[in-house]
Design an enzyme around this catalytic site. Structure first.
Site, PDB file in Angstrom:
ATOM      1  N   LYS A 138       0.979  -1.138   0.069  1.00 10.16           N
ATOM      2  CA  LYS A 138       0.020   0.043   0.045  1.00 10.16           C
ATOM      3  C   LYS A 138       0.942   1.400  -0.085  1.00 10.16           C
ATOM      4  O   LYS A 138       0.225   2.279  -0.154  1.00 10.16           O
ATOM      5  CB  LYS A 138      -0.749  -0.067   1.217  1.00 10.16           C
ATOM      6  CG  LYS A 138      -1.752  -1.271   1.553  1.00 10.16           C
ATOM      7  CD  LYS A 138      -2.373  -0.888   2.844  1.00 10.16           C
ATOM      8  CE  LYS A 138      -3.095  -2.384   3.307  1.00 10.16           C
ATOM      9  NZ  LYS A 138      -3.367  -2.328   4.607  1.00 10.16           N
ATOM     10  N   GLY A 139       2.070   1.123   0.510  1.00 15.26           N
ATOM     11  CA  GLY A 139       2.915   2.328   0.656  1.00 15.26           C
ATOM     12  C   GLY A 139       3.342   3.405  -0.403  1.00 15.26           C
ATOM     13  O   GLY A 139       3.371   4.405   0.016  1.00 15.26           O
ATOM     14  N   ASP A 154       7.595   2.847  -2.592  1.00 13.72           N
ATOM     15  CA  ASP A 154       7.716   3.797  -1.676  1.00 13.72           C
ATOM     16  C   ASP A 154       9.092   4.044  -1.116  1.00 13.72           C
ATOM     17  O   ASP A 154       9.596   5.112  -1.077  1.00 13.72           O
ATOM     18  CB  ASP A 154       6.906   3.750  -0.363  1.00 13.72           C
ATOM     19  CG  ASP A 154       6.832   2.379   0.326  1.00 13.72           C
ATOM     20  OD1 ASP A 154       7.681   1.442  -0.218  1.00 13.72           O
ATOM     21  OD2 ASP A 154       6.283   1.936   1.134  1.00 13.72           O
ATOM     22  N   ASP A 187      14.907  -0.705   1.110  1.00 10.01           N
ATOM     23  CA  ASP A 187      15.718  -0.869   2.178  1.00 10.01           C
ATOM     24  C   ASP A 187      16.449  -1.921   1.895  1.00 10.01           C
ATOM     25  O   ASP A 187      17.626  -1.688   1.239  1.00 10.01           O
ATOM     26  CB  ASP A 187      14.529  -1.336   3.233  1.00 10.01           C
ATOM     27  CG  ASP A 187      15.145  -1.538   4.708  1.00 10.01           C
ATOM     28  OD1 ASP A 187      15.387  -0.371   5.214  1.00 10.01           O
ATOM     29  OD2 ASP A 187      15.134  -2.433   5.304  1.00 10.01           O
ATOM     30  N   PHE A 190      14.015   4.867  10.777  1.00 13.97           N
ATOM     31  CA  PHE A 190      12.625   4.390  10.198  1.00 13.97           C
ATOM     32  C   PHE A 190      11.763   5.579   9.888  1.00 13.97           C
ATOM     33  O   PHE A 190      11.455   6.310  10.975  1.00 13.97           O
ATOM     34  CB  PHE A 190      12.058   3.278  11.261  1.00 13.97           C
ATOM     35  CG  PHE A 190      10.886   2.703  10.668  1.00 13.97           C
ATOM     36  CD1 PHE A 190      11.042   1.611   9.956  1.00 13.97           C
ATOM     37  CD2 PHE A 190       9.744   3.129  10.903  1.00 13.97           C
ATOM     38  CE1 PHE A 190      10.130   0.662   9.456  1.00 13.97           C
ATOM     39  CE2 PHE A 190       8.517   2.360  10.439  1.00 13.97           C
ATOM     40  CZ  PHE A 190       8.731   1.419   9.846  1.00 13.97           C
ATOM     41  N   VAL A 191      11.156   5.515   8.798  1.00 16.31           N
ATOM     42  CA  VAL A 191      10.285   6.637   8.274  1.00 16.31           C
ATOM     43  C   VAL A 191       8.972   6.404   8.049  1.00 16.31           C
ATOM     44  O   VAL A 191       8.622   5.124   7.660  1.00 16.31           O
ATOM     45  CB  VAL A 191      11.141   7.596   7.142  1.00 16.31           C
ATOM     46  CG1 VAL A 191      12.285   8.208   7.565  1.00 16.31           C
ATOM     47  CG2 VAL A 191      11.049   6.578   6.092  1.00 16.31           C
ATOM     48  N   ARG A 195       0.133   6.691   7.647  1.00 11.84           N
ATOM     49  CA  ARG A 195       0.425   6.651   5.939  1.00 11.84           C
ATOM     50  C   ARG A 195      -0.197   8.078   5.323  1.00 11.84           C
ATOM     51  O   ARG A 195       0.227   8.448   4.439  1.00 11.84           O
ATOM     52  CB  ARG A 195      -0.316   5.639   5.297  1.00 11.84           C
ATOM     53  CG  ARG A 195      -0.194   4.264   5.767  1.00 11.84           C
ATOM     54  CD  ARG A 195      -0.831   3.252   4.660  1.00 11.84           C
ATOM     55  NE  ARG A 195      -0.661   1.795   5.146  1.00 11.84           N
ATOM     56  CZ  ARG A 195       0.554   1.167   4.804  1.00 11.84           C
ATOM     57  NH1 ARG A 195       1.517   1.586   4.013  1.00 11.84           N
ATOM     58  NH2 ARG A 195       0.530  -0.067   5.097  1.00 11.84           N
TER      59      ARG A 195
END
Ligand code: IMP
Ligand code: MG
Length: 185
Positions: free
Chosen positions: A44-45, A102, A105, A157-158, A170
């Site tokens: 979904k990001g 999005d 990582d 972590f964002v 979100r």
């Protein structure tokens, strides 16, 4: 600002500049290809970034969605990529895909998807990410770089602009660093 956000990393003005720049790069790179251009949003990001980006691309584009999971809940990757919603179309040899993410990582999700979509027969597959955390790249994906990058960020972590922690945050209109107090509880 939200009380659990330590600091804003990418504000709304910067986001606007980033999406304008990337849309122009895509317009430039996909002129007269003779193929359909497909923006493939990874749910979904990526949904907020995708929405902003697609409005600024002037070439004809189609959109589609896939859902994958590489994270359980929390902030640590499980290392395994599962396809929860697949791409179903028969014309992939005629399609240039840009996978819209999005954040990158470890790089596992995107590198897996590129391989998967190529095997499915896409004419070409490129990658576009709003955020990149190259310091977190998997040992064997050190040389993995996306084709279009919004902003390189440090190993923090964002959340916000589509990104979540346990499905929260979100809808924030900016990218912010989540206070570690939230996830170390
Ligand atoms: P990768 O496969 O390790 O590159 O993980 C990519 C996915 O992990 C992203 O699509 C996000 O869903 C999630 N992720 C990685 N870092 C963050 C973060 O800082 N905040 C929120 N989600 C993240
Ligand atoms: Mg994601």
């Amino acid at each position: 600002m939200n009380a659990n956000i330590l600091k804003i990393l990418v504000n709304e003005e910067e986001i606007d500049r980033i999406t304008t720049r990337i849309a122009a790069e895509i317009d430039r790179d996909y002129q007269n290809t003779g193929h359909k251009l497909l923006l493939l949003c990874i749910l979904k990001g990526s949904v907020v970034f995708m929405g902003d980006l697609m409005k600024k691309i002037t070439l004809p584009v189609e959109i589609d969605f896939m859902k994958v999971s590489s994270y359980g809940s929390g902030t640590a990757s499980s290392g395994q990529v599962n396809i929860l919603l697949d791409l179903h179309r028969k014309d992939l040899p005629d399609v240039d895909i840009i996978v819209v993410e999005d954040i990158i990582d470890s790089g596992r999700t995107l590198s897996y998807l590129i391989e998967y979509l190529r095997l499915k027969g896409a004419h070409s597959v490129k990658t576009c990410t709003m955020l990149d955390k190259p310091d977190r790249r998997d040992e064997n994906l050190r040389d993995f770089y996306p084709d279009y990058v919004g902003q390189v960020i440090p190993d923090e972590f964002v959340v916000g602009y589509g990104l979540d922690y346990d499905e929260q945050y979100r809808a924030l209109p900016y990218v912010g660093v989540l206070s570690p107090a939230v996830y170390s509880k």
